[in-house]
Scaffold this motif. Structure first.
Motif, PDB file in Angstrom:
ATOM      1  N   ILE A 269     -18.102  -9.465  10.196  1.00  0.00           N
ATOM      2  CA  ILE A 269     -17.008  -9.638   9.235  1.00  0.00           C
ATOM      3  C   ILE A 269     -16.875  -8.354   8.417  1.00  0.00           C
ATOM      4  CG2 ILE A 269     -16.136 -11.021   7.319  1.00  0.00           C
ATOM      5  CD1 ILE A 269     -17.911 -13.303   8.319  1.00  0.00           C
ATOM      6  N   VAL A 270     -15.685  -7.765   8.451  1.00  0.00           N
ATOM      7  CA  VAL A 270     -15.393  -6.545   7.698  1.00  0.00           C
ATOM      8  C   VAL A 270     -14.386  -6.888   6.609  1.00  0.00           C
ATOM      9  CG1 VAL A 270     -14.554  -4.171   7.819  1.00  0.00           C
ATOM     10  CG2 VAL A 270     -15.822  -5.144   9.752  1.00  0.00           C
ATOM     11  N   GLU A 271     -14.789  -6.723   5.339  1.00  0.00           N
ATOM     12  CA  GLU A 271     -13.935  -7.050   4.197  1.00  0.00           C
ATOM     13  C   GLU A 271     -13.728  -5.802   3.341  1.00  0.00           C
ATOM     14  OE1 GLU A 271     -14.669 -11.288   2.585  1.00  0.00           O
ATOM     15  OE2 GLU A 271     -16.660 -10.546   3.113  1.00  0.00           O
ATOM     16  N   ASP A 272     -12.559  -5.734   2.706  1.00  0.00           N
ATOM     17  CA  ASP A 272     -12.282  -4.613   1.808  1.00  0.00           C
ATOM     18  C   ASP A 272     -11.544  -5.117   0.574  1.00  0.00           C
ATOM     19  OD1 ASP A 272      -9.287  -4.366   2.115  1.00  0.00           O
ATOM     20  OD2 ASP A 272      -9.835  -4.018   4.215  1.00  0.00           O
ATOM     21  N   ASP A 273     -11.467  -4.231  -0.424  1.00  0.00           N
ATOM     22  CA  ASP A 273     -10.773  -4.579  -1.671  1.00  0.00           C
ATOM     23  C   ASP A 273      -9.417  -3.907  -1.758  1.00  0.00           C
ATOM     24  OD1 ASP A 273     -11.603  -1.988  -1.948  1.00  0.00           O
ATOM     25  OD2 ASP A 273     -12.269  -2.196  -4.028  1.00  0.00           O
ATOM     26  N   GLY A 274      -8.844  -3.554  -0.603  1.00  0.00           N
ATOM     27  CA  GLY A 274      -7.556  -2.874  -0.572  1.00  0.00           C
ATOM     28  C   GLY A 274      -6.388  -3.805  -0.824  1.00  0.00           C
ATOM     29  N   PRO A 275      -5.174  -3.333  -0.552  1.00  0.00           N
ATOM     30  CA  PRO A 275      -3.964  -4.140  -0.820  1.00  0.00           C
ATOM     31  C   PRO A 275      -3.792  -5.304   0.144  1.00  0.00           C
ATOM     32  CG  PRO A 275      -3.385  -2.061   0.226  1.00  0.00           C
ATOM     33  CD  PRO A 275      -4.839  -1.969  -0.097  1.00  0.00           C
ATOM     34  N   GLY A 276      -4.488  -5.271   1.281  1.00  0.00           N
ATOM     35  CA  GLY A 276      -4.385  -6.378   2.231  1.00  0.00           C
ATOM     36  C   GLY A 276      -3.091  -6.366   3.014  1.00  0.00           C
ATOM     37  N   ILE A 277      -2.897  -7.422   3.794  1.00  0.00           N
ATOM     38  CA  ILE A 277      -1.698  -7.585   4.622  1.00  0.00           C
ATOM     39  C   ILE A 277      -1.157  -8.982   4.396  1.00  0.00           C
ATOM     40  CG2 ILE A 277      -0.790  -7.635   6.989  1.00  0.00           C
ATOM     41  CD1 ILE A 277      -2.974  -5.732   7.811  1.00  0.00           C
ATOM     42  N   ASP A 278       0.143  -9.091   4.369  1.00  0.00           N
ATOM     43  CA  ASP A 278       0.754 -10.410   4.221  1.00  0.00           C
ATOM     44  C   ASP A 278       0.381 -11.295   5.408  1.00  0.00           C
ATOM     45  OD1 ASP A 278       3.401 -12.265   4.756  1.00  0.00           O
ATOM     46  OD2 ASP A 278       2.966 -11.973   2.624  1.00  0.00           O
ATOM     47  N   LYS A 279       0.152 -12.570   5.133  1.00  0.00           N
ATOM     48  CA  LYS A 279      -0.306 -13.505   6.158  1.00  0.00           C
ATOM     49  C   LYS A 279       0.637 -13.561   7.349  1.00  0.00           C
ATOM     50  CE  LYS A 279      -1.840 -18.291   6.724  1.00  0.00           C
ATOM     51  NZ  LYS A 279      -2.029 -19.606   6.043  1.00  0.00           N
ATOM     52  N   SER A 280       1.904 -13.407   7.116  1.00  0.00           N
ATOM     53  CA  SER A 280       2.882 -13.489   8.200  1.00  0.00           C
ATOM     54  C   SER A 280       2.816 -12.294   9.142  1.00  0.00           C
ATOM     55  CB  SER A 280       4.294 -13.594   7.611  1.00  0.00           C
ATOM     56  OG  SER A 280       4.593 -12.442   6.818  1.00  0.00           O
ATOM     57  N   LEU A 281       2.089 -11.242   8.744  1.00  0.00           N
ATOM     58  CA  LEU A 281       2.003 -10.024   9.558  1.00  0.00           C
ATOM     59  C   LEU A 281       0.667  -9.883  10.272  1.00  0.00           C
ATOM     60  CD1 LEU A 281       3.647  -7.497   7.050  1.00  0.00           C
ATOM     61  CD2 LEU A 281       4.734  -8.651   8.985  1.00  0.00           C
ATOM     62  N   TYR A 282      -0.172 -10.917  10.215  1.00  0.00           N
ATOM     63  CA  TYR A 282      -1.497 -10.805  10.834  1.00  0.00           C
ATOM     64  C   TYR A 282      -1.400 -10.501  12.320  1.00  0.00           C
ATOM     65  CZ  TYR A 282      -3.868 -12.492   6.621  1.00  0.00           C
ATOM     66  OH  TYR A 282      -4.382 -12.634   5.360  1.00  0.00           O
ATOM     67  N   GLU A 283      -0.587 -11.266  13.040  1.00  0.00           N
ATOM     68  CA  GLU A 283      -0.461 -11.041  14.481  1.00  0.00           C
ATOM     69  C   GLU A 283       0.289  -9.745  14.786  1.00  0.00           C
ATOM     70  OE1 GLU A 283      -1.866 -12.529  17.069  1.00  0.00           O
ATOM     71  OE2 GLU A 283      -2.992 -13.666  15.572  1.00  0.00           O
ATOM     72  N   GLU A 284       1.232  -9.401  13.925  1.00  0.00           N
ATOM     73  CA  GLU A 284       1.972  -8.152  14.117  1.00  0.00           C
ATOM     74  C   GLU A 284       1.044  -6.939  14.059  1.00  0.00           C
ATOM     75  OE1 GLU A 284       5.340  -5.776  14.750  1.00  0.00           O
ATOM     76  OE2 GLU A 284       5.150  -7.976  14.845  1.00  0.00           O
ATOM     77  N   ALA A 285      -0.039  -7.054  13.251  1.00  0.00           N
ATOM     78  CA  ALA A 285      -0.967  -5.932  13.086  1.00  0.00           C
ATOM     79  C   ALA A 285      -1.696  -5.591  14.374  1.00  0.00           C
ATOM     80  CB  ALA A 285      -1.980  -6.253  11.988  1.00  0.00           C
ATOM     81  N   PHE A 286      -1.814  -6.548  15.292  1.00  0.00           N
ATOM     82  CA  PHE A 286      -2.543  -6.308  16.538  1.00  0.00           C
ATOM     83  C   PHE A 286      -1.667  -5.715  17.635  1.00  0.00           C
ATOM     84  CE2 PHE A 286      -5.257  -9.658  14.642  1.00  0.00           C
ATOM     85  CZ  PHE A 286      -6.458  -8.988  14.686  1.00  0.00           C
ATOM     86  N   LYS A 287      -0.373  -5.611  17.397  1.00  0.00           N
ATOM     87  CA  LYS A 287       0.494  -5.067  18.429  1.00  0.00           C
ATOM     88  C   LYS A 287       0.328  -3.550  18.502  1.00  0.00           C
ATOM     89  CE  LYS A 287       3.980  -8.699  18.119  1.00  0.00           C
ATOM     90  NZ  LYS A 287       5.413  -9.006  17.854  1.00  0.00           N
ATOM     91  N   PRO A 288       0.259  -2.989  19.699  1.00  0.00           N
ATOM     92  CA  PRO A 288       0.105  -1.533  19.822  1.00  0.00           C
ATOM     93  C   PRO A 288       1.246  -0.786  19.140  1.00  0.00           C
ATOM     94  CG  PRO A 288      -0.289  -2.618  21.924  1.00  0.00           C
ATOM     95  CD  PRO A 288       0.254  -3.665  21.001  1.00  0.00           C
ATOM     96  N   PHE A 289       0.881   0.319  18.480  1.00  0.00           N
ATOM     97  CA  PHE A 289       1.825   1.218  17.804  1.00  0.00           C
ATOM     98  C   PHE A 289       2.513   0.559  16.621  1.00  0.00           C
ATOM     99  CE2 PHE A 289       2.095   1.878  22.472  1.00  0.00           C
ATOM    100  CZ  PHE A 289       1.269   2.992  22.545  1.00  0.00           C
ATOM    101  N   SER A 290       1.951  -0.557  16.146  1.00  0.00           N
ATOM    102  CA  SER A 290       2.554  -1.252  15.015  1.00  0.00           C
ATOM    103  C   SER A 290       2.128  -0.580  13.716  1.00  0.00           C
ATOM    104  CB  SER A 290       2.128  -2.728  15.015  1.00  0.00           C
ATOM    105  OG  SER A 290       2.614  -3.387  13.866  1.00  0.00           O
ATOM    106  N   ARG A 291       3.088  -0.300  12.832  1.00  0.00           N
ATOM    107  CA  ARG A 291       2.815   0.252  11.501  1.00  0.00           C
ATOM    108  C   ARG A 291       3.375  -0.724  10.492  1.00  0.00           C
ATOM    109  NH1 ARG A 291       1.482   5.654  11.749  1.00  0.00           N
ATOM    110  NH2 ARG A 291       0.706   5.213   9.648  1.00  0.00           N
ATOM    111  N   LEU A 292       2.490  -1.251   9.621  1.00  0.00           N
ATOM    112  CA  LEU A 292       2.892  -2.320   8.720  1.00  0.00           C
ATOM    113  C   LEU A 292       3.440  -1.784   7.415  1.00  0.00           C
ATOM    114  CD1 LEU A 292      -0.041  -4.778   9.456  1.00  0.00           C
ATOM    115  CD2 LEU A 292       2.211  -4.650  10.517  1.00  0.00           C
ATOM    116  N   ASP A 293       3.362  -2.611   6.370  1.00  0.00           N
ATOM    117  CA  ASP A 293       3.989  -2.274   5.094  1.00  0.00           C
ATOM    118  C   ASP A 293       3.401  -0.991   4.513  1.00  0.00           C
ATOM    119  OD1 ASP A 293       1.849  -3.351   2.789  1.00  0.00           O
ATOM    120  OD2 ASP A 293       1.678  -4.274   4.781  1.00  0.00           O
ATOM    121  N   GLU A 294       4.155  -0.406   3.644  1.00  0.00           N
ATOM    122  CA  GLU A 294       3.775   0.890   3.078  1.00  0.00           C
ATOM    123  C   GLU A 294       2.484   0.827   2.289  1.00  0.00           C
ATOM    124  OE1 GLU A 294       5.157   3.746   3.666  1.00  0.00           O
ATOM    125  OE2 GLU A 294       6.592   2.808   5.008  1.00  0.00           O
TER     126      GLU A 294
END
Length: 440
Positions: free
Chosen positions: A370-395
């Motif tokens: 389990i890898v946890e951080d105190d960063g800004p995180g990712i919106d729950k609706s974008l969890y699966e989007e984060a695994f797509k190749p070449f995907s760049r999420l929110d700023e």
């Protein structure tokens, strides 16, 4: 809601045995019930009727006032003709009713009914479990101060061979079960071999050799899976070769550009161009790593805690990284591939946070990192989007960060090639939590 699958075995072999065993047991119970309630019960009733009639005849003979023979002559005549032993007990009375075992209740009830019908008002007593396999019957005629004791062979009173039928049925049923288990074991072994081969190929162990065996359908499934594996390997090799060629072709002009920049006088434009070329080279490395993976690496049994600690230490300079390990974290993996996946997860957390915590958890079936951080995180609706190749999420997680969006895709690809997966969730530190799970 009632579901039959909640009460039945989940294994194919156990279910196959159950399919054979349940109908056989039901058939045995129904045959036993039908046999005893028709044939055995009817035979016992007819035998009891005959004995009851003979006992009534004995009572009439022994108490007849018109018979001029002596009691000894009458007794001898009964022994010769009816083959029953009769004894007169002067001054005796009928004993109390005996305790009857539950297994003899039905036959005793039949005999009691038939004696009551034949003897009418004559008091009687009987014991079907007398010594020497005999039935003892005692009569107390109203006009005499005596009791007549009659002994008759038990086989003449009841059908005593019913248990032999049950024994033979059970023996033949056990024989059928043993034979069925032997055949089913061979069939299940073929299915288990196929499952093991598919699981090994899914983990990337292409050296696993499968020899199709068993039923025709199992062989067809085995050949179909082998053909599918060959097509997948051919596709992967083709993809790797194509991207390797593209990478090689692009590296040559990149090298020339780097050489030309090195000959230019120092300036801000030259440094900016040099950074762009470095980014392009890193992109090419990422593309090639994504296409190639680590399929050629051999599997090894290593503690996942060691890999997590070693990977975290290499990134400790970029963020405050802490590691909590667990004992018994031994798993069979491709070390370089898993280390690369862990590096992508920890690096991704270190790029977007100041504090990163890595925890290794172990269970009987799997080991998780389990890898946890105190960063800004990712919106729950974008969890699966984060695994797509070449995907760049929110700023919030991409601002001024390099990369081509392949880190999580590579990590999940490695996890799934080992039969596991990576899941994202909200961290207790406030940022993102990535859980990599690898089954034992």
């Amino acid at each position: 809601m009632f579901r039959l699958r909640d009460f039945t075995p989940r294994g194919f072999y156990a279910r196959s045995i159950l399919i054979v065993l349940v109908p056989l047991v039901l058939l045995l119970i129904m045959m036993t019930w039908f046999f005893f309630n028709t044939h055995i019960a009817e035979v016992s009733r007819k035998l009891s009727q005959t004995i009851a009639g003979d006992v009534a005849l004995i009572e009439t003979t022994m108490t007849s006032p018109t018979d001029t023979r002596s009691l000894d002559e009458r007794t001898q005549d009964i022994a010769d003709t009816l083959r029953m032993t009769v004894t007169r007990l002067p001054g005796a009375s009928l004993p109390p009713p005996p305790k009857r075992p539950f297994w003899s209740y039905d036959r005793d009830s039949i005999l009691e009914h038939e004696l009551g019908v034949s003897l009418k008002d004559v008091p009687f007593w009987f014991d079907t479990n007398a010594e020497n396999s005999q039935v003892e019957i005692q009569l107390a005629p109203a006009n005499e101060d005596a009791v007549y004791r009659i002994l008759v062979d038990r086989k003449r009173t009841f059908a005593t061979t019913g248990h032999i039928f049950i024994v033979w049925v059970i023996l033949f049923s056990l024989l059928i079960i043993i034979i069925a288990m032997g055949f089913l074991r061979n069939q299940v072994r073929s299915v288990l071999k196929l499952a093991s081969a598919a699981e090994a190929w899914g983990r990337g162990e292409n050296s696993f050799i499968l020899k199709p065996s068993g039923a025709t359908e199992v062989r067809q499934a085995a050949f179909a899976i082998m053909e599918m594996r060959d097509r997948i390997l051919a596709h992967v090799d083709q993809r790797t070769a194509m991207l390797a060629g593209v990478s090689h072709d692009l590296r040559t002009p990149l090298t020339r550009l780097k050489l030309q920049l090195a000959l230019l006088p120092p300036s801000e434009d030259r440094e900016a161009a040099k950074r762009d070329l470095d980014d392009m080279a890193a992109m090419l490395d990422g593309y090639l790593a994504f296409a190639r993976g680590e399929e050629t690496e051999d599997y090894q049994d290593i503690p996942l805690s060691d890999l997590a600690r070693e990977t975290a230490l290499s990134i400790a300079e970029q963020a405050d990284v802490s590691v909590t390990t667990a004992p018994e974290s031994l798993v069979r993996v491709r070390p370089l591939a898993v280390k690369r996946a862990l590096a992508n997860l920890i690096q991704n957390a270190a790029d977007h946070a100041d504090v990163v915590h890595v925890t290794v958890m172990s269970s009987e079936t799997a080991v998780s990192v389990i890898v946890e951080d105190d960063g800004p995180g990712i919106d729950k609706s974008l969890y699966e989007e984060a695994f797509k190749p070449f995907s760049r999420l929110d700023e919030a997680r991409n601002q001024n960060k390099s990369g081509v969006g392949l880190g999580l895709a590579l990590a999940r690809d490695v996890a799934r090639s080992h039969g596991g997966d990576i899941l994202l969730s909200r961290s207790g530190l406030g940022g993102l939590r990535a859980t990599l799970t690898i089954p034992r």
